[in-house]
Design an enzyme around this catalytic site. Sequence first.
Site, PDB file in Angstrom:
ATOM      1  N   SER A  57       0.682  -1.037   0.006  1.00 49.96           N
ATOM      2  CA  SER A  57       0.028  -0.380  -0.021  1.00 49.96           C
ATOM      3  C   SER A  57       0.999   1.368   0.189  1.00 49.96           C
ATOM      4  CB  SER A  57      -0.826  -0.146   1.283  1.00 49.96           C
ATOM      5  OG  SER A  57      -1.841   0.973   1.217  1.00 49.96           O
TER       6      SER A  57
ATOM      7  N   ASP B 258      -2.260   6.508  -3.850  1.00 48.52           N
ATOM      8  CA  ASP B 258      -1.219   5.609  -3.161  1.00 48.52           C
ATOM      9  C   ASP B 258      -0.890   4.691  -4.208  1.00 48.52           C
ATOM     10  OD1 ASP B 258      -3.365   3.871  -2.708  1.00 48.52           O
ATOM     11  OD2 ASP B 258      -2.492   3.389  -0.707  1.00 48.52           O
TER      12      ASP B 258
ATOM     13  N   ASP C 207      -5.947   2.471  -3.630  1.00 47.90           N
ATOM     14  CA  ASP C 207      -7.250   2.576  -2.714  1.00 47.90           C
ATOM     15  C   ASP C 207      -7.445   3.777  -1.929  1.00 47.90           C
ATOM     16  OD1 ASP C 207      -5.267   2.085  -1.080  1.00 47.90           O
ATOM     17  OD2 ASP C 207      -5.940   0.072  -0.143  1.00 47.90           O
TER      18      ASP C 207
HETATM   19 MG    MG Z   1      -3.343   1.429  -0.306  1.00 44.65          MG
END
Ligand code: MG
Length: 451
Positions: A102, A243, A247
């Site tokens: 992430s 990012d 998301d």
């Molecule tokens: Mg993310």
Amino acid sequence: MTSSTLMVSVSGMRGIVGTDLTPELVARYAAALGAWAVGRGQPVVVVGRDARTSGAMFAQAAIAGLNSVGVNVIDVGVVPTPTVQLAVEHHHAGAGLIITASHNPVQWNALKFVGPDGIFLDAAAGAAVRALADEGPSRAGWDGIGSVRRDDQAVDRHLEAVYRLVDVDAIRARRFVVALDCVRGAGGPVITKLLEHLGCRVAGIHLEPDGRFPREPEPLPENLGELCQLVRDSGADIGLAVDPDVDRLALVDEHGRAIGEDYTLAFAVRAVLSRARRGDPATVVANLSTSLVVEDAAAAFGAKFVRAAVGEANVAEAIKTEGALIGGEGNGGVILPSLHIGRDAPLGVALILQYLAVEGTTPSQVVAGAPRYRIVKAKSPRGANLEVLYRGLVERFHDGQVDRRDGLRLGWRDRWVHVRPSGTEPIIRYIAEAPTEEAARALIATCQELV
Ligand code: MG
């Protein structure tokens, strides 16, 4: 397996590439997830990843692990996290495996486990997968090894689903100029395609999905200086940053000011509620640390506002039980359950552009049209007894509304303070929001005096 930086959580694990996250470990956990799916009679697993340089290596290891327990793999390649979640549902797969850390820096990578409903595994399912990894899942023999096939349509299906949820013609008619920064993560090709379909002219930086992040990848205002400059140079109507696994979405207004991630959900809430049929009961869900700008957006349309404990799984659960129309997190994560219950930046982009187009407004005007707040964060070493601290705070702030679901949150109409232990470090985290920075700091200072 017990290195200090390897972190195993409910729905996955993350670590530093080469130090504690290795192909051997990834293969083992992938095999465990596969065995879990096989045990439930669904021997198909979707694998996708973000653009990190370690991603291809780990994807190969994961696919080998999955095949070794007889799982047939559908490989969707380098795609946003929500694209993998949607592909799990589309293929009626038994699970999904996403290789992404992430917003974490480039030296990290991670595994995230998705259940057959396209939602991250809950605590019970996550524990079952961990147990299988610890005991070593039983492997297939020569005639039971799984297959691999590519699915190159996952992004297009995702985008088509987004187009069906918004007024594409209205957005096209505005002919937006959009400045875009995808930090060389998975988002560049996807968001560019989305924006071009919506009739936008794109001024982009860091759109190459090669995982060589040119800055800190978390889309916080302090990391978006280059995008702010790009907005001013290109005369853009809005700046967008996602990012690495797409998301989370952050906005820059048309004057080149990063307005903070909380506004992403606030804008999306306005977009959805402004088009909901009048009289329909609408509920909005966010977490305990989400800004009041989201609560104000819900209130502006008479919607019920519900707060869940921090963590995407908790927000997802509350969205389901409340039957919410929209929800998400103040970190730029927008969840529209009519698409799927997961944070989705492409969806957020489309909703926000639709709102600006239909209302004929600009990002700075939307921000100026509602009360402003300041959020302040702090931390201190964790003392011996948090319960004693919480009791002291409840006494000290006797007029505040008490919420004990996740540490302690004390709320008033226009301010709040949230105190909770860090899940990863021996510290207490404080977050406060108030109309002025001074007032938010004062709330935290009072808490820290009692520690
Ligand atoms: Mg993310």
